[in-house]
Design a protein around this motif. Sequence first.
Motif, PDB file in Angstrom:
ATOM      1  N   UNK A 104       0.722 -45.754  67.840  1.00  0.00           N
ATOM      2  CA  UNK A 104       1.379 -45.845  69.141  1.00  0.00           C
ATOM      3  C   UNK A 104       2.678 -46.631  69.060  1.00  0.00           C
ATOM      4  N   UNK A 105       2.681 -47.652  68.242  1.00  0.00           N
ATOM      5  CA  UNK A 105       3.856 -48.511  68.205  1.00  0.00           C
ATOM      6  C   UNK A 105       4.906 -48.062  67.211  1.00  0.00           C
ATOM      7  N   UNK A 106       4.770 -46.844  66.687  1.00  0.00           N
ATOM      8  CA  UNK A 106       5.700 -46.365  65.669  1.00  0.00           C
ATOM      9  C   UNK A 106       7.126 -46.291  66.217  1.00  0.00           C
ATOM     10  N   UNK A 107       8.064 -46.815  65.441  1.00  0.00           N
ATOM     11  CA  UNK A 107       9.460 -46.693  65.811  1.00  0.00           C
ATOM     12  C   UNK A 107       9.948 -47.736  66.800  1.00  0.00           C
ATOM     13  N   UNK A 108       9.054 -48.588  67.291  1.00  0.00           N
ATOM     14  CA  UNK A 108       9.501 -49.595  68.250  1.00  0.00           C
ATOM     15  C   UNK A 108      10.281 -50.708  67.563  1.00  0.00           C
ATOM     16  N   UNK A 130      11.540 -54.477  77.671  1.00  0.00           N
ATOM     17  CA  UNK A 130      10.239 -54.729  78.279  1.00  0.00           C
ATOM     18  C   UNK A 130       9.493 -53.409  78.272  1.00  0.00           C
ATOM     19  N   UNK A 131       8.267 -53.419  77.772  1.00  0.00           N
ATOM     20  CA  UNK A 131       7.507 -52.179  77.844  1.00  0.00           C
ATOM     21  C   UNK A 131       6.059 -52.455  78.193  1.00  0.00           C
ATOM     22  N   UNK A 132       5.391 -51.398  78.599  1.00  0.00           N
ATOM     23  CA  UNK A 132       4.013 -51.486  79.062  1.00  0.00           C
ATOM     24  C   UNK A 132       3.158 -50.561  78.228  1.00  0.00           C
ATOM     25  N   UNK A 133       2.070 -51.083  77.697  1.00  0.00           N
ATOM     26  CA  UNK A 133       1.185 -50.293  76.850  1.00  0.00           C
ATOM     27  C   UNK A 133      -0.119 -50.072  77.590  1.00  0.00           C
ATOM     28  N   UNK A 134      -0.497 -48.843  77.729  1.00  0.00           N
ATOM     29  CA  UNK A 134      -1.762 -48.507  78.379  1.00  0.00           C
ATOM     30  C   UNK A 134      -2.755 -48.091  77.305  1.00  0.00           C
ATOM     31  N   UNK A 135      -3.741 -48.927  77.066  1.00  0.00           N
ATOM     32  CA  UNK A 135      -4.713 -48.623  76.014  1.00  0.00           C
ATOM     33  C   UNK A 135      -5.998 -48.045  76.585  1.00  0.00           C
ATOM     34  N   UNK A 171      -1.034 -45.142  75.381  1.00  0.00           N
ATOM     35  CA  UNK A 171       0.290 -44.602  75.652  1.00  0.00           C
ATOM     36  C   UNK A 171       1.234 -45.706  76.113  1.00  0.00           C
ATOM     37  N   UNK A 172       2.513 -45.450  75.950  1.00  0.00           N
ATOM     38  CA  UNK A 172       3.522 -46.370  76.454  1.00  0.00           C
ATOM     39  C   UNK A 172       3.907 -45.906  77.854  1.00  0.00           C
ATOM     40  N   UNK A 173       3.571 -46.689  78.858  1.00  0.00           N
ATOM     41  CA  UNK A 173       3.817 -46.276  80.230  1.00  0.00           C
ATOM     42  C   UNK A 173       5.304 -46.300  80.554  1.00  0.00           C
ATOM     43  N   UNK A 174       5.938 -47.411  80.209  1.00  0.00           N
ATOM     44  CA  UNK A 174       7.397 -47.442  80.371  1.00  0.00           C
ATOM     45  C   UNK A 174       8.005 -48.284  79.268  1.00  0.00           C
ATOM     46  N   UNK A 175       9.268 -48.103  79.055  1.00  0.00           N
ATOM     47  CA  UNK A 175       9.988 -48.865  78.037  1.00  0.00           C
ATOM     48  C   UNK A 175      11.427 -48.951  78.499  1.00  0.00           C
ATOM     49  N   UNK A 176      11.837 -50.131  78.931  1.00  0.00           N
ATOM     50  CA  UNK A 176      13.172 -50.287  79.489  1.00  0.00           C
ATOM     51  C   UNK A 176      13.887 -51.435  78.808  1.00  0.00           C
ATOM     52  N   UNK A 177      15.198 -51.313  78.749  1.00  0.00           N
ATOM     53  CA  UNK A 177      16.015 -52.420  78.258  1.00  0.00           C
ATOM     54  C   UNK A 177      16.610 -53.128  79.469  1.00  0.00           C
ATOM     55  N   UNK A 225      11.969 -56.702  89.051  1.00  0.00           N
ATOM     56  CA  UNK A 225      12.050 -55.243  89.030  1.00  0.00           C
ATOM     57  C   UNK A 225      10.834 -54.646  89.722  1.00  0.00           C
ATOM     58  N   UNK A 226      11.029 -53.436  90.221  1.00  0.00           N
ATOM     59  CA  UNK A 226       9.907 -52.640  90.700  1.00  0.00           C
ATOM     60  C   UNK A 226       9.481 -51.742  89.546  1.00  0.00           C
ATOM     61  N   UNK A 227       8.302 -52.005  88.998  1.00  0.00           N
ATOM     62  CA  UNK A 227       7.932 -51.259  87.793  1.00  0.00           C
ATOM     63  C   UNK A 227       7.618 -49.799  88.095  1.00  0.00           C
ATOM     64  N   UNK A 228       7.461 -49.470  89.367  1.00  0.00           N
ATOM     65  CA  UNK A 228       7.221 -48.054  89.689  1.00  0.00           C
ATOM     66  C   UNK A 228       8.442 -47.205  89.372  1.00  0.00           C
ATOM     67  N   UNK A 229       9.595 -47.873  89.289  1.00  0.00           N
ATOM     68  CA  UNK A 229      10.806 -47.118  88.977  1.00  0.00           C
ATOM     69  C   UNK A 229      11.094 -47.095  87.486  1.00  0.00           C
ATOM     70  N   UNK A 230      10.255 -47.738  86.715  1.00  0.00           N
ATOM     71  CA  UNK A 230      10.491 -47.778  85.267  1.00  0.00           C
ATOM     72  C   UNK A 230      10.006 -46.493  84.610  1.00  0.00           C
ATOM     73  N   UNK A 231      10.658 -46.154  83.528  1.00  0.00           N
ATOM     74  CA  UNK A 231      10.218 -44.995  82.761  1.00  0.00           C
ATOM     75  C   UNK A 231      10.406 -45.259  81.284  1.00  0.00           C
ATOM     76  N   UNK A 232      10.022 -44.294  80.477  1.00  0.00           N
ATOM     77  CA  UNK A 232      10.216 -44.462  79.043  1.00  0.00           C
ATOM     78  C   UNK A 232      11.658 -44.131  78.704  1.00  0.00           C
TER      79      UNK A 232
END
Length: 699
Positions: free
Chosen positions: A390-394, A428-433, A440-446, A476-483
């Motif tokens: 899952x964390x490949x390439x991060x 900042x990113x969110x990992x859903x295990x 999966x990575x729910x969002x990943x934002x800079x 931030x509102x994380x509902x607006x975050x995406x990958x």
Amino acid sequence: MARTSRPTRSTRSAMKQNPNDDDCDEEEKQVAVAKAKAVVVKKTYNEEEASDVDESKDDTDIAAAAYVLDGVQYTTYMDFVAAKRKRNEDRMRALGFMDASTKFTTTKRNAAASSSANATKRGIKRTKTTDTPARPTEIRKSSRLSGSKTQLISLDYYVNDWNRDSTTIVREEGEGGDDSGKTEEEVMEKFFKDRVNDGSDLTLEQAIELNDAKWNRDNSVAQAQALMEEIKHSENSGTKSRSTSQSKKTSSPTSVISAVTDDSTIAAGFAWKINGLSIDKEEWVAKVTPDRIYYVTTHPSESKLVCCAGDKQGYVGLWDVDIVSTNDNNHGVSLFRPHSRPISCLEWLNHDSMITASYDGSVRRLNVEKGIFEEIFATYDSDSTYLEDLGYGLDQGYRYWTQYVMTDPRSAGTTNPCLFVSTSVGDVFHVDLRSSRKGMITFHESVSDKKINTVSLHPNGNTLATAGNDGVVRLFDIRRFGDNRARSKSKASPKPLCQQVAGLSVSSAFFSPSGKSLLTTSFANRLDLTEDAHLKSDGTTVKPSTSIRHNNQTGRWLTTFQAKWHPTLEIFCSGSMDKPRCMEVFDSRGKMIRAITGESLSSVMSRTCFHPSSTNLVIVGGNSSGRVVAVRYCKHWIIDYRNLRNMELIYAVDFVRLHNIIVFRLRSFDCVRRFHQFFRTDGLNHPDLKTTACCTPYH
DNA sequence: TGAGAGATTAAACGT
DNA sequence: ACGTTTCCATCTCTCA
């Protein structure tokens, strides 16, 4: 200079005009002293340089030759820098780091580097330090780090070594073989042994084996297993047995400190508990980790106090505070090394599993039931071995690490947690295990171009606060975050709901348990409380509702302060640079309730935390040498001398059930008068206390 | 404007 | 008692 002038300056020119943010004479004096010191230090360096560079030169030569490297003079600064860079690159090649594109920086004084260089030339070597890793002569095959990064880490070590100052030079004895009789393989093994990054789970035994041998005893494994058993059963059986041992332990503390509290801000019964906190028992201090502590926490059990600390080298220590054992040397401490880099987070999900996260990019879960550190998530670079992970390439390379990890409270109760992760490059990113086997990575934002020190999720589940080295707290509102990984880095960062500018690096920003306040610790020497910041959504800049002046200049050798909330109550604690050393407790309005001092609290507690219990109040602090103190409530010493401001208790003795002698330092005669007034009324009415008192004026 | 050097900080551990 | 070591922190100042 108004006290209210919070450092909201955003330009550096403004910073220059008033760099110290001082507002009293004492601090001006301190600055003057510091400057004088700086001059002395500078002089010392010049002297070292003079003696190190070349014996044949006299003083005038040194003065004229501004830029000297390896005995060669350079007329311009740029020439000098270029020469130094070339010198160090040549050395890297000589060591087998052939990649010409490798970038690195030197971080130390030239004089030291050149002395080291001369040492090399003359065939002499530096004194061996205790844990000097050996030179890696080949790149590891099986590693989460791919080759390039492995080289860079090794390189980092060497560059630091070349530039190390205060080196002692000794003649090399015998032939230039390996140090202290070790074979090259053994030295290499030692070097690689401290890296735990192959993605596998670790048993307790393995985690203990990874400790430096000097921390292990014959019974370490057995002791750790016993501790796990205790933790496993702590929820069920502990209450009865502990209450007896507890009363024994606290029957005769040596001091109590009066407090200044205010019923309008804290429930009365609760204030009493804070006043009863005591820290004079030697048994309540222990060396839990070998190195600087980066994170402390406690096991959530109400019946058993287990303090947990993580340090700079990836060690995790679990300390059973109330252990009654006379024959073990570890004093109830079990030490593991599940990581190879600083511990960024320790968090108990429930009573038998703890999340451990580290700068090394991996997140593990201590499974008490099975006795293993499972790896549940890790970042990987472009090594194709981990393509499926899952964390490949991060992992983006040399300057990348995971700075902070927070478990998602919304996933509480599920077997696998969700994680908020912040990184050293501003992501900042969110990992859903939970979902699939892989997660999966729910969002990943800079969200910044600098390191993000902490993230904090508001209880509403949507608002995320980030704090980092760019000196800005953003919501931030994380509902607006995406990958957002696929998109280019140049793309604009997501727009914050609002932000708060501290000016200098922000060590932490946490929402209070109720969500009402946002607590910020910054290098601008402030603890800021901002109310209702999460209600903003127009992108404005908010100002703190309360700003506490607090010395946060921890310097290089101490972990930065991070003021931290109680998990359920609206109070927070923080370490302090003040002398005598103390831990501070504040209420939600930023008013200091207690500065906890005591015989056993003799160093700066960089990281502090509360036990989650609201009935058994416990504060835990960790210092920069691995020591942990547990501050607890002593029921025999509940003294609620409200309104007794400006008093400091210096001595108290309990002649069990006979009487107590209490000596206060009083700072003014008015205090003495008030003390007597108060003492005649409330003090003697206290059910737990039969007291005679003796007052001495403070001068 | 960016890179680098220097200052700052406390406490354990050797001699 | 004193000197040495720490060096994945951070800020300020200087140089080109």
